[in-house]
Write a protein that holds these residues in place. Sequence first.
Motif, PDB file in Angstrom:
ATOM      1  N   THR A 342       0.855  -1.185   0.000  1.00  0.00           N
ATOM      2  CA  THR A 342       0.000   0.000   0.000  1.00  0.00           C
ATOM      3  C   THR A 342       0.894   1.238   0.000  1.00  0.00           C
ATOM      4  O   THR A 342       1.647   1.470   0.960  1.00  0.00           O
ATOM      5  N   ASP A 360      -6.943  -3.011   2.888  1.00  0.00           N
ATOM      6  CA  ASP A 360      -6.007  -1.966   2.458  1.00  0.00           C
ATOM      7  C   ASP A 360      -6.441  -1.376   1.123  1.00  0.00           C
ATOM      8  O   ASP A 360      -7.307  -1.917   0.437  1.00  0.00           O
ATOM      9  N   THR A 361      -5.812  -0.260   0.776  1.00  0.00           N
ATOM     10  CA  THR A 361      -6.057   0.405  -0.510  1.00  0.00           C
ATOM     11  C   THR A 361      -4.815   0.304  -1.391  1.00  0.00           C
ATOM     12  O   THR A 361      -4.453   1.263  -2.076  1.00  0.00           O
ATOM     13  N   SER A 410      -9.542  -9.531  -3.533  1.00  0.00           N
ATOM     14  CA  SER A 410      -8.655  -8.483  -4.049  1.00  0.00           C
ATOM     15  C   SER A 410      -9.116  -8.038  -5.425  1.00  0.00           C
ATOM     16  O   SER A 410      -9.654  -8.835  -6.210  1.00  0.00           O
ATOM     17  N   GLY A 415      -7.312  -2.636  -4.063  1.00  0.00           N
ATOM     18  CA  GLY A 415      -6.970  -3.025  -2.710  1.00  0.00           C
ATOM     19  C   GLY A 415      -7.271  -4.483  -2.438  1.00  0.00           C
ATOM     20  O   GLY A 415      -7.782  -5.213  -3.311  1.00  0.00           O
TER      21      GLY A 415
END
Length: 431
Positions: A342, A360-361, A410, A415
């Motif tokens: 990330t 997460d991004t 995903s 992300g």
Amino acid sequence: MPHGLPRKIRIAFIVQMVMASLAILVAFYVVAILFKFGFIQATLRDEASHYWQLYQASPAQPPPNNFALRGYLVEAGYSNLSLPAGLRMLEPGFHDLADDGQLVWVDRRDAGTLYLVYLREQATRVALWFAVLPAMLALFAIYGATWLTYKASKRMVSPVAWLARLVSRWDPRHPDIGALAPDRLPADMEGEARQLARALHVLGGRVEAQLERERNFTRDASHELRTPLTVIRVASDMALEEPELSQRMVRSLQRIQRSGRDMEAVIDAFLILARESDIEPQSDWFQVCEVVLEEADSARTLLGDKPVVLEVHCNAKPQLYAPPRVLHVVIGNLLRNACSYTDRGTVEVTVDADSVTVRDTGIGMAPDALARAFEPFYRAAPERPMGTGLGLSIVRRLCERFGWMVELESTLDTGTVARVRFAAQPGGAAK
């Protein structure tokens, strides 16, 4: 071995005998019908033709009259009242008088009408000798041949059955390899069965030696790795007690301590994976949120100056009964992956009553990369310097060991979401 090879062979021979018996019974029934409507009918027809030949030579020739056959002649122009009542209304041809127990052939000529009566009792007796008895002899012959074949087949497969029973009783941790030594095999074990036993004996010896080497390596590696880690931990503790340390040095020593604890957790996890699955590791009740918060503090150092915010949300405070360091390894690997891949945005950890979710991004993964994410040494972005491709593989193995479930979702350039579920899983309980 309730469904072993001897049982299957026995069932096969029983089915064979049943099928043969049914076939012979059907054949007997067909032969009986053919005998009654074929052989007896042909005999009566021939007997009538023979009588008319004699009658042409001498009209005084009496009808046949013997033990099995009764004959009646009604000459042309005479009444048939002299006949038995059951024969008077019969037309020419063959008749089966079941009520009277008679088989009748009526043959009408210019000279008169001939009635030949064959007693059913005699027909049954003839059928017994010419049809039933041969059928019974054939049936007994098939039974005898099947029994002898079964005994021979049983003798041939008995060494294999003995070998299968012996191997099925082995303790996987301590198999009795010596029972397959050539001098301990049954005397009737020859050919392919003896070759198979010899191959299993050699293979079992090699597997046993390999397991012993792995046990020794695990024990020795654990001891040798823990010793320097203990020295590092003690030395860092002593260094932190120095009063004139700079903040930079304090942070470095604290990172050394966290790395040492992480290494100890990894060693414990590897030892758990190396043990037999039926050997329960030492477990305790612990707070999942405490483990997540501690691993989140360690993971923040990986972010450095990247514009990424790591947040932890404890929506619940579940307790888990398991080795605490195992969850440290699982959450630590998921967080390191999220922070490493990330570059901007957020890494969010959410603790619920039955799961921990890391979202997460980051760069995400394509569908083909996602399908291989848990393979050892596979990396979705090999151009990035961090990671060896073992983190997710270790996470899955540890989760399977304790009955947890790890899920991965995903989308490329969007992300990744990693989730570990604890509820209703054997081997680990959440409350």
